[in-house]
Design an enzyme around this catalytic site. Structure first.
Site, PDB file in Angstrom:
ATOM      1  N   GLU A 174      -4.623   4.399   6.225  1.00 26.77           N
ATOM      2  CA  GLU A 174      -4.242   4.044   4.853  1.00 26.77           C
ATOM      3  C   GLU A 174      -4.566   5.138   3.838  1.00 26.77           C
ATOM      4  O   GLU A 174      -3.694   5.507   3.053  1.00 26.77           O
ATOM      5  CB  GLU A 174      -4.897   2.701   4.498  1.00 26.77           C
ATOM      6  CG  GLU A 174      -4.207   1.972   3.357  1.00 26.77           C
ATOM      7  CD  GLU A 174      -4.631   2.499   2.013  1.00 26.77           C
ATOM      8  OE1 GLU A 174      -3.755   2.818   1.188  1.00 26.77           O
ATOM      9  OE2 GLU A 174      -5.846   2.614   1.760  1.00 26.77           O
ATOM     10  N   ARG A 211       0.825  -1.216   0.000  1.00 32.13           N
ATOM     11  CA  ARG A 211       0.000   0.000   0.000  1.00 32.13           C
ATOM     12  C   ARG A 211       0.865   1.276   0.000  1.00 32.13           C
ATOM     13  O   ARG A 211       0.542   2.271   0.650  1.00 32.13           O
ATOM     14  CB  ARG A 211      -0.929   0.056   1.217  1.00 32.13           C
ATOM     15  CG  ARG A 211      -2.038  -0.948   1.185  1.00 32.13           C
ATOM     16  CD  ARG A 211      -3.015  -0.654   0.055  1.00 32.13           C
ATOM     17  NE  ARG A 211      -4.222  -1.431   0.196  1.00 32.13           N
ATOM     18  CZ  ARG A 211      -4.350  -2.708  -0.145  1.00 32.13           C
ATOM     19  NH1 ARG A 211      -3.330  -3.353  -0.685  1.00 32.13           N
ATOM     20  NH2 ARG A 211      -5.507  -3.328   0.022  1.00 32.13           N
ATOM     21  N   SER A 257     -10.451   0.164   3.011  1.00 36.77           N
ATOM     22  CA  SER A 257      -9.744  -0.095   4.280  1.00 36.77           C
ATOM     23  C   SER A 257      -9.219   1.225   4.832  1.00 36.77           C
ATOM     24  O   SER A 257      -8.534   1.958   4.127  1.00 36.77           O
ATOM     25  CB  SER A 257      -8.539  -1.005   4.055  1.00 36.77           C
ATOM     26  OG  SER A 257      -8.943  -2.235   3.549  1.00 36.77           O
TER      27      SER A 257
END
Ligand code: EPU
Length: 341
Positions: free
Chosen positions: A337, A165, A241
């Protein structure tokens, strides 16, 4: 204190549905126009933000500047042989439409990344990943305009510094480069890059009696799994997320395992262990929690949702409470995130 900004609302341009505003919104439909807009902003020394589908960001405040909404289109075959194809895809193409196009044209590899919201240009920024596959496995290069010079640059796979990520474009490259096109290498033999091992996926294939499913079936099953536990932003606003899955040492993992024998985890190739943040958040009691209009999704604890009128600060304040609670209970820090503006 900044007076209430009267600019353009960005509520429909971010999937968390935050009603932030910007002073100016420009729709970008080709690369030359993007170059001119950046030159103009540079000359006026105005701040700006590049927006694709707005599916991985949180507006914590109004944007005192310009939003460049990237809506460029085009998918081109750059080279191919009997085994592989290299596609150049405009940043404004919708990621999931690209996956569908590839499967229809028998270009394989992206099927596990079905159903991920967002644009192609945003995909390398956070190195999108799901069901055991990450974008970087297919990425050849990224074309981007350097904001300070207006030059069109090409970044090889290694230049992009991909990680879980993460990429150069999420760190030092943020605001320095604007991605215009992405080149991906895909495969004409469906089995050459098939990855069906991810636990939740393998379980679902077994449940449906599917042995060696083809790419369209993989896509269908993944969309079913996602649909069953991830909220559709068009129905319940969210940014996917909200936290990364933290990676800890084996020693730390073993300590946690002793105390929490059913902790969900994924061993990594380097010996470290990725912990399911969703498991820790659920076990700290947050699943389904709601404070005003900011909440934790009732079917998946990693997703923060906006039930209607939550502000960016409501969402960030909930995220902080969750981070503190997980840290108190498991001594693990959770990193947000999406990009916080
Ligand atoms: N789990 C819980 N409670 C929950 C949800 C999950 O305990 O409410 C546990 C389950 O044991 C499950 C495990 O956590 O086995 C992992 O859950 P899941 O397979 O849903 O994956 P995740 O780690 O929560 C990651 C990605 C998702 C991606 C899925 C599938 C990150 C930050 N998230 O989630 O990506 O779709 O794996 O590959 O890595 C996104 O980035 O926006 C995103 C949705």
């Amino acid at each position: 204190m900044v007076a209430e900004c009267m600019g353009t609302s960005l509520k429909t341009l971010n999937t968390l549905g935050i009603n932030a505003h910007c002073q100016q919104l420009i729709e970008i439909t080709d690369t030359d126009q993007l170059g001119l807009a950046l030159a103009d902003l540079r000359e006026k020394q105005q701040s700006f933000l590049v927006l694709g589908s707005g599916s991985n960001l949180v507006f914590s405040k109004d944007m005192l500047g310009t939003v460049l909404h990237i809506a460029t289109k085009g998918i081109e075959v750059i080279e191919q042989d009997s085994e592989q194809v290299v596609l150049s895809i405009a940043a404004g193409e919708i990621w999931d439409e690209l996956v569908s196009y590839c499967i229809k044209n028998n270009y394989f590899g992206l099927e596990n990344l079905s159903g991920i919201p967002g644009t192609v240009g945003a995909a390398p920024v956070q190195n999108i990943g799901a069901y055991g596959v990450e974008l970087e496995q297919f990425l050849i290069s990224v074309q981007a305009i350097e904001v300070s010079t207006g030059k069109l640059l090409s970044f090889s796979h290694d230049d992009c510094e991909f990680a879980y990520r993460d990429s150069l474009f999420k760190r030092v490259g943020a605001n320095r480069y604007v991605i215009t096109d992405v080149r991906l290498k895909l495969f004409k033999d469906a089995s050459s890059r098939r990855d069906l091992q991810y636990k939740g996926l393998a379980d679902e294939f077994a449940k449906q009696d599917l042995v060696n499913p083809n790419a369209s079936t993989v896509r269908r099953v993944i969309k079913e799994i996602r649909g069953a536990k991830l909220p559709d932003p068009a129905v319940l606003a969210n940014a996917g997320s909200f936290f990364k899955n933290p990676v800890v040492s084996e020693q730390m993992y073993l300590q946690l395992l002793e105390q929490y024998p059913d902790i969900a985890s994924f061993p990594q190739r380097d010996g470290q262990v990725k912990l399911a943040a969703s498991w820790m958040i659920e076990n700290a009691g947050w699943k389904g929690f709601r404070e005003n209009d900011a909440g934790v999704f009732e079917k998946h604890a990693l997703i923060l949702v906006n039930h209607g009128c939550a502000t960016g600060s409501n969402i960030i304040s909930l995220a902080k409470q969750i981070q503190d609670s997980v840290s108190d209970r498991f001594a693990v820090s959770l990193e947000i995130e999406p990009t916080v503006i």
